[in-house]
Design a protein around this motif. Structure first.
Motif, PDB file in Angstrom:
ATOM      1  N   PRO A 181       0.617  -1.154   0.050  1.00 54.34           N
ATOM      2  CA  PRO A 181      -0.020  -0.203   0.082  1.00 54.34           C
ATOM      3  C   PRO A 181       1.078   1.082  -0.044  1.00 54.34           C
ATOM      4  CG  PRO A 181      -0.200  -0.810   2.142  1.00 54.34           C
ATOM      5  CD  PRO A 181       0.359  -2.759   0.939  1.00 54.34           C
ATOM      6  N   ARG A 182       1.702   1.046   0.330  1.00 52.39           N
ATOM      7  CA  ARG A 182       3.066   1.993   0.956  1.00 52.39           C
ATOM      8  C   ARG A 182       3.191   2.791  -0.682  1.00 52.39           C
ATOM      9  NH1 ARG A 182       6.488   2.755   6.154  1.00 52.39           N
ATOM     10  NH2 ARG A 182       7.275   0.625   4.921  1.00 52.39           N
ATOM     11  N   ALA A 183       3.704   1.389  -1.110  1.00 53.56           N
ATOM     12  CA  ALA A 183       4.079   1.675  -2.660  1.00 53.56           C
ATOM     13  C   ALA A 183       3.066   2.525  -4.071  1.00 53.56           C
ATOM     14  CB  ALA A 183       4.901   0.813  -3.537  1.00 53.56           C
ATOM     15  N   ARG A 184       1.931   2.002  -3.507  1.00 50.79           N
ATOM     16  CA  ARG A 184       1.160   3.146  -4.608  1.00 50.79           C
ATOM     17  C   ARG A 184       0.992   4.440  -5.314  1.00 50.79           C
ATOM     18  NH1 ARG A 184      -4.420   0.157  -2.318  1.00 50.79           N
ATOM     19  NH2 ARG A 184      -3.451  -3.093  -2.675  1.00 50.79           N
ATOM     20  N   LEU A 185       1.778   5.115  -3.864  1.00 53.25           N
ATOM     21  CA  LEU A 185       2.211   6.643  -4.387  1.00 53.25           C
ATOM     22  C   LEU A 185       2.893   6.395  -5.548  1.00 53.25           C
ATOM     23  CD1 LEU A 185       0.816   9.749  -4.900  1.00 53.25           C
ATOM     24  CD2 LEU A 185       1.411   9.827  -2.093  1.00 53.25           C
ATOM     25  N   MET A 186       3.831   6.319  -5.087  1.00 48.78           N
ATOM     26  CA  MET A 186       5.391   6.368  -5.553  1.00 48.78           C
ATOM     27  C   MET A 186       5.107   5.814  -7.577  1.00 48.78           C
ATOM     28  SD  MET A 186       8.252   7.030  -6.126  1.00 48.78           S
ATOM     29  CE  MET A 186       8.961   7.620  -4.873  1.00 48.78           C
ATOM     30  N   GLN A 187       3.737   3.929  -7.392  1.00 54.36           N
ATOM     31  CA  GLN A 187       4.273   3.698  -8.430  1.00 54.36           C
ATOM     32  C   GLN A 187       3.129   5.131  -9.743  1.00 54.36           C
ATOM     33  OE1 GLN A 187       2.209  -0.543  -8.336  1.00 54.36           O
ATOM     34  NE2 GLN A 187       0.567   0.751  -9.523  1.00 54.36           N
ATOM     35  N   ALA A 188       1.964   4.978  -9.441  1.00 53.77           N
ATOM     36  CA  ALA A 188       1.295   6.297  -9.751  1.00 53.77           C
ATOM     37  C   ALA A 188       1.985   7.440 -10.790  1.00 53.77           C
ATOM     38  CB  ALA A 188      -0.594   6.525  -9.266  1.00 53.77           C
TER      39      ALA A 188
END
Length: 214
Positions: free
Chosen positions: A116-123
């Motif tokens: 979940p904490r990686a989703r913003l970086m992925q986006a």
């Protein structure tokens, strides 16, 4: 076609990366080069086991390692893939078709980061970077024509080398993001620093790069 994988003490992650490259579904011929950065955990032996050619990447930073691998490569295209990144089976055919069809000098693609904490970086990578005037192509997933790479001087051995190189390249060459394939990469930096720390890390390095004019 040459895949270049910079690696320093990547025995845990490297097998999955090299297996994904080995198992690509393609008729294209390609080689895999691991630029080893003075590993002491068996990384070179793992690379050899998977059929990769090991070259000395030195211990001077990932930019130096990427460039060492590129200089040893024989392919007319270079694909830089980090040692904690895996490719979809169609990656090579899809990326080459996209880059050639759109007359691009370099390209990246969508990525996936689990957690979940990686989703913003992925986006940010998938939706913000491609829309920039000079798109950032992340070093873990960077396809470039070899003559263009050589003419540009290659990756500088500086912090945030992929941002420095891709923005410099995009000043004069067409680059883009392929929407039809993806890579999966480890969110290790996010796990270690948290999302806020990771974004701060890249913003701080990018500001330092601009002030240092590299």
């Amino acid at each position: 076609m040459s895949f270049v994988v910079p690696a320093r003490n990547e025995a845990e992650y490297l097998p999955a990366t090299l297996e994904s490259i080995r198992d690509l579904e393609t008729e294209h011929t390609y080689e895999t080069i691991v630029a080893d950065g003075d590993s002491d955990d068996g990384t070179p032996a793992i690379a050899t086991e998977y059929g990769a050619r090991v070259v000395d990447g030195g211990g001077e930073g990932i930019g130096h390692g990427r460039d060492a691998g590129a200089r040893a490569a024989d392919g007319d295209w270079l694909a830089f893939v980090d040692a904690d990144t895996t490719l979809s089976p169609e990656y090579l055919d899809t990326m080459l078709e996209y880059a050639r069809g759109n007359d691009l000098a370099a390209a990246s693609s969508r990525c996936r980061m689990r957690g979940p904490r990686a989703r913003l970086m992925q986006a940010t990578i998938n939706h913000v970077f491609p829309r920039m005037d000079r798109p950032i192509l992340p070093g873990f997933n960077f396809l470039v024509r070899r003559p263009v790479y050589e003419a540009s001087g290659g990756f500088p051995n500086v912090p945030n080398e992929d941002t420095a190189f891709s923005r410099r390249l995009a000043r004069t060459e067409p680059v883009g993001y392929c929407p039809e394939t993806l890579v999966e990469t480890s969110p290790r930096r996010i796990a270690e620093s948290g999302l806020t720390g990771t974004l701060y890390h890249y913003l701080r390095l990018d500001w330092g790069r601009y002030r240092g004019e590299y």
